[in-house]
Scaffold this active site. Structure first.
Site, PDB file in Angstrom:
ATOM      1  N   LYS A  97      16.116  39.689  87.742  1.00 11.47           N
ATOM      2  CA  LYS A  97      16.407  38.301  87.357  1.00 11.47           C
ATOM      3  C   LYS A  97      17.482  38.213  86.276  1.00 11.47           C
ATOM      4  CE  LYS A  97      13.358  35.817  89.729  1.00 11.47           C
ATOM      5  NZ  LYS A  97      12.580  34.741  89.216  1.00 11.47           N
ATOM      6  N   ARG A 138       8.591  29.306 104.882  1.00 14.53           N
ATOM      7  CA  ARG A 138       7.732  30.416 104.481  1.00 14.53           C
ATOM      8  C   ARG A 138       6.262  30.019 104.368  1.00 14.53           C
ATOM      9  NH1 ARG A 138       7.993  34.223  99.162  1.00 14.53           N
ATOM     10  NH2 ARG A 138       7.528  32.292  98.099  1.00 14.53           N
ATOM     11  N   LYS A 166      20.447  36.815  94.752  1.00 12.24           N
ATOM     12  CA  LYS A 166      19.218  36.102  95.112  1.00 12.24           C
ATOM     13  C   LYS A 166      19.488  34.611  94.990  1.00 12.24           C
ATOM     14  CE  LYS A 166      14.272  35.982  94.187  1.00 12.24           C
ATOM     15  NZ  LYS A 166      14.103  34.574  93.840  1.00 12.24           N
ATOM     16  N   CYS A 179      31.861   4.048  63.881  1.00 14.97           N
ATOM     17  CA  CYS A 179      30.742   4.193  64.802  1.00 14.97           C
ATOM     18  C   CYS A 179      31.171   3.645  66.172  1.00 14.97           C
ATOM     19  CB  CYS A 179      29.526   3.428  64.285  1.00 14.97           C
ATOM     20  SG  CYS A 179      28.208   3.294  65.507  1.00 14.97           S
ATOM     21  N   CYS A 214      26.516   6.628  60.897  1.00 15.83           N
ATOM     22  CA  CYS A 214      26.949   5.245  60.926  1.00 15.83           C
ATOM     23  C   CYS A 214      26.397   4.581  59.664  1.00 15.83           C
ATOM     24  CB  CYS A 214      26.373   4.593  62.187  1.00 15.83           C
ATOM     25  SG  CYS A 214      26.480   2.809  62.189  1.00 15.83           S
ATOM     26  N   SER A 236       6.991  38.217  99.352  1.00 17.84           N
ATOM     27  CA  SER A 236       7.605  37.726  98.137  1.00 17.84           C
ATOM     28  C   SER A 236       8.215  38.952  97.445  1.00 17.84           C
ATOM     29  CB  SER A 236       6.462  37.082  97.380  1.00 17.84           C
ATOM     30  OG  SER A 236       6.715  36.908  96.091  1.00 17.84           O
ATOM     31  N   LEU A 237       8.837  38.781  96.297  1.00 18.44           N
ATOM     32  CA  LEU A 237       9.438  39.933  95.610  1.00 18.44           C
ATOM     33  C   LEU A 237       8.870  40.090  94.210  1.00 18.44           C
ATOM     34  CD1 LEU A 237      13.218  39.399  96.460  1.00 18.44           C
ATOM     35  CD2 LEU A 237      11.825  41.316  97.228  1.00 18.44           C
TER      36      LEU A 237
HETATM   37  S1  IVH Z   1      14.243  39.553 100.851  1.00 15.16           S
HETATM   38  C1  IVH Z   1      11.214  41.604 101.772  1.00 15.16           C
HETATM   39  N1  IVH Z   1      16.679  38.956 100.185  1.00 15.16           N
HETATM   40  O1  IVH Z   1      13.674  35.431  97.229  1.00 15.16           O
HETATM   41  C2  IVH Z   1      11.473  40.714 100.672  1.00 15.16           C
HETATM   42  N2  IVH Z   1      14.968  37.453  99.563  1.00 15.16           N
HETATM   43  O2  IVH Z   1      10.984  36.066  95.886  1.00 15.16           O
HETATM   44  C3  IVH Z   1      11.604  39.338 101.114  1.00 15.16           C
HETATM   45  N3  IVH Z   1      15.757  35.470  98.378  1.00 15.16           N
HETATM   46  O3  IVH Z   1      11.345  34.297  99.559  1.00 15.16           O
HETATM   47  C4  IVH Z   1      12.767  38.624 100.686  1.00 15.16           C
HETATM   48  N4  IVH Z   1      17.887  35.973  98.445  1.00 15.16           N
HETATM   49  O4  IVH Z   1      13.483  32.969  99.229  1.00 15.16           O
HETATM   50  C5  IVH Z   1      15.399  38.574 100.134  1.00 15.16           C
HETATM   51  N5  IVH Z   1      18.886  38.569  99.695  1.00 15.16           N
HETATM   52  C6  IVH Z   1      17.621  38.178  99.638  1.00 15.16           C
HETATM   53  C7  IVH Z   1      17.227  36.978  99.046  1.00 15.16           C
HETATM   54  C8  IVH Z   1      15.869  36.654  99.002  1.00 15.16           C
HETATM   55  C9  IVH Z   1      16.997  35.084  98.064  1.00 15.16           C
HETATM   56  C10 IVH Z   1      14.530  34.703  98.064  1.00 15.16           C
HETATM   57  C11 IVH Z   1      13.706  34.360  99.271  1.00 15.16           C
HETATM   58  C12 IVH Z   1      12.399  35.031  99.078  1.00 15.16           C
HETATM   59  C13 IVH Z   1      12.359  35.153  97.595  1.00 15.16           C
HETATM   60  C14 IVH Z   1      11.453  36.269  97.157  1.00 15.16           C
END
Ligand code: IVH
Length: 672
Positions: free
Chosen positions: A309, A140, A119, A403, A427, A83-84
């Protein structure tokens, strides 16, 4: 807070998170916005930081997503799908870079190179290719294992099934985002809240034929397992993806330096409404893959990447039309019908324009591109127009002078307290003469603080009105349940449940009845004051235009504005008939309050959910014991009663003012 209560709070938050995980990942139908979800997750992580002994196996720090649903076979990812982390501000971004540099022991002045990628707000998938052939495709899931959805993924035209390129690795997982274009989302008459959920729902169809019906897209951006890694840079990998036949994002860039990153972020934030898919931020990945390897991961997110974000609260869209909405009190509100846009996880297709003066002041026209803001549960509204984008055929909106529902005249009222004319046009019809106002009045009649009829929500009121089942409040007590049970979506059980709720609602206090009538300027508090004064439904039903309304001026809280409104209400024959009809069906509970009860002179405010009793019941217990309910925290408040999930702001404010905070058991003792 004591240790026990911290642990309780922590457990409750985990419980809440698990429930929302289920809605989000399993049912593809989230019940809270993404930002509220993130907030909850962060609160848990913060608690864990402070109190590591609390950490449970259900902690989000161990989980990336949610268990795959039971509909599909599962497959373990060869390389975990991460995840990020998120950054929201420039400071967060600087901090993200600083941590990397610290970890790598590089000087603060080092300009790291990032692969910057939009993203896309879709669903990630991992595609395994062996000897150029797509052998499996997996969602995932929880990051460790996902659902085997190969056949569904194969229906996506952007996903190559066979790749015959010499430089294509023998064994590789290609990862990317599955998403639906906004136009396609608009076309499908769907049950999904936003394009992301639609994509998720479509991918999880049991029958791939169903998946094919919803046009899905795929953009590739990373790899999982890779038999031989020859890529020195993420940007090189992205270029290779393109030559292998994958779609990559045309806004991918290589950027270094905070100010350049921020500039690009600003540019993309403005540009996002021109895209035909939702993006919720930008992903920054350290471009150098050897540095990526050195940096590694923290639990479930890479140290070398983050998501910057966009602000969740505003977005851009185009005004397709302007309509007039008519409220219960006759207020005409211009509403912009906009091209649906995802703002913080909610698809917005209506935005308030407030009133005619605001439209003029902001020079808003049909066809304009506008900035829309959404804050919490407040109705989204138009902030400003992007004049540079104004189409040639943009049309000025002409505010109606009658109206639109009943064609009565409309006026701006003179406000007695501000001594100015209102900005809002109304009205002038007498309530039930206007169809639109009637529907809104009926919705008010059944609402929570009024008759509170379970199973008779706003949508049902509209349906019953259009079917001519109801016109006036008393029609609710004369419904034909045989007809209702035959309606689509109904049946004997739901019809009999409704009958039961309606029966229950017949026993009501006088103040609630007065409130339910929807007299302008008579809210719950004023309704109570009037009920105390009027005392019986007989007396209420005798009020007509010959009544001495000025006598109400003696009631503390009732002023000229209320008197004027009461006079107007009781000079209308329909309103008088409604009261006399309702009197036949309703059984009025005696609502005269004692003033010598044990809570005499004590004031209360309740926050959070109480167990065993409703807040409404707790309120009435307090009032029956001569206590008073306040609506805001101020110096006059004696007790703040806290139930489950109380509003923390209220608790903080109460502490500041040294107001006594009662748990539910303290409260129970007090009233027992
Ligand atoms: S890399 C190594 N690249 O964001 C990191 N993720 O919160 C893994 N996402 O599950 C993800 N665009 O669904 C990456 N250019 C991008 C992305 C991306 C959208 C989504 C993806 C991932 C989520 C992470």
């Amino acid at each position: 807070m004591s240790e026990i209560s911290i642990s309780k709070v922590y457990k409750e938050k985990i419980k809440k998170l698990l429930i929302h995980n289920k809605y989000y990942y399993e049912k593809s139908s989230p019940k809270i916005s993404d930002s509220d979800y993130d907030k909850l997750k962060n609160e848990i992580l913060e608690l864990e930081k402070k109190y590591p002994e609390l950490i449970s196996s259900n902690s989000p720090s161990f989980q990336i997503g949610f268990k795959p649903s039971k509909n599909f076979k599962k497959l373990k990812h060869r390389v975990k799908m991460l995840s990020l982390s998120n950054v929201f501000s420039v400071d967060d971004l600087k901090n993200f870079q600083k941590k990397i540099l610290n970890y790598l022991n590089l000087p603060d002045s080092t300009n790291l190179e990032f692969s910057v990628e939009p993203k896309i707000d879709g669903i990630s998938a991992s595609l395994t290719y062996k000897n150029g052939k797509l052998v499996s495709g997996v969602s995932r899931g929880d990051g460790y294992e996902g659902e085997l959805i190969t056949e569904n993924l194969k229906t996506i035209k952007d996903i190559p099934k066979k790749i015959e390129k010499n430089d294509f690795p023998d064994d590789i997982d290609i990862r990317g985002e599955v998403f639906i274009a906004i136009q396609d989302f608009e076309k499908i008459n769907n049950k999904f809240a936003n394009p992301r959920n639609a994509a998720s729902g479509s991918l999880r169809q049991k029958n791939p034929v169903e998946t094919k019906k919803i046009p899905l897209n795929f953009i590739a951006y990373s790899y999982g397992f890779l038999s031989e890694n020859k890529f020195k840079k993420q940007s090189e990998f992205l270029s290779a993806l393109k030559t292998w036949g994958f779609k990559t994002n045309k806004f991918n860039k290589i950027i270094s330096g905070t100010s350049e990153l921020v500039n690009n972020h600003n540019k993309m934030e403005n540009l996002r409404f021109n895209l035909n898919y939702d993006i919720d931020g930008l992903v920054y990945k350290v471009n150098d893959t050897s540095l990526q390897t050195r940096l590694g991961n923290v639990s479930n997110a890479p140290r070398w990447a983050t998501a910057h974000k966009f602000s969740a609260k505003s977005s851009y869209s185009q005004i397709l039309n302007i309509e007039i909405q008519i409220g219960r009190t006759g207020a005409l509100t211009p509403v912009a019908k906009i091209k649906p846009v995802n703002i913080g996880g909610v698809v917005v297709s209506n935005a308030s324009l407030h009133n005619e003066d605001e439209i003029k002041r902001k020079d808003i026209r049909i066809g304009d591109y506008v900035k829309i803001e959404r804050a919490g549960d407040v109705i989204p509204h138009v902030i400003q127009v992007d004049i540079s984008k104004r189409p040639k055929n943009a049309k000025k909106f002409i505010f109606p002078n009658k109206c639109p529902s009943c064609h009565s005249n409309i006026i701006k009222e003179f406000n007695l307290s501000t001594k100015k004319y209102d900005a809002i046009k109304r009205c002038t019809s007498e309530g039930y003469d206007c169809d639109k106002i009637s529907i809104e009045k009926l919705k008010h009649f059944i609402s929570k603080d009024a008759l509170n009829i379970d199973g008779l929500g706003k949508k049902v009121i509209e349906k019953f009105w259009h079917l001519s089942f109801i016109r006036y409040p008393y029609d609710i007590f004369n419904l034909d349940f045989k007809k209702i049970e035959k309606l689509e979506g109904w049946g004997t059980l739901s019809a009999s449940n409704l009958k039961f709720s309606i029966e229950n609602s017949k026993i009501i206090s006088l103040d609630k009845l007065i409130y339910s009538l929807g007299i302008r300027h008579i809210g719950q508090e004023n309704a109570k004051l009037l009920a105390d004064n009027i005392q019986s439904v007989e007396k209420l039903s005798k009020i007509d235009n010959s009544f001495n309304f000025e006598s109400f001026l003696n009631i503390d809280g009732i002023g000229e504005t209320q008197i004027k409104s009461l006079k107007k209400f009781f000079s209308n024959k329909t309103n008088i008939k409604i009261i006399s009809e309702l009197k036949k069906y309703l059984k009025i509970k005696f609502s005269k309050r004692k003033n010598d009860g044990k809570l005499k002179n004590k004031t209360f405010l309740i926050t959070g959910k109480l167990s065993g009793i409703s807040r409404a019941e707790a309120k009435s217990i307090i009032e029956n014991n001569s206590g008073k309910i306040l609506s805001t925290i101020n110096n006059k408040l004696d007790y703040l009663v806290t139930g489950e999930k109380p509003t923390s702001k209220k608790i903080i404010k109460a502490k500041e003012l040294s107001i006594k905070i009662l748990s539910q058991s303290d409260f129970n003792k007090l009233i027992s």
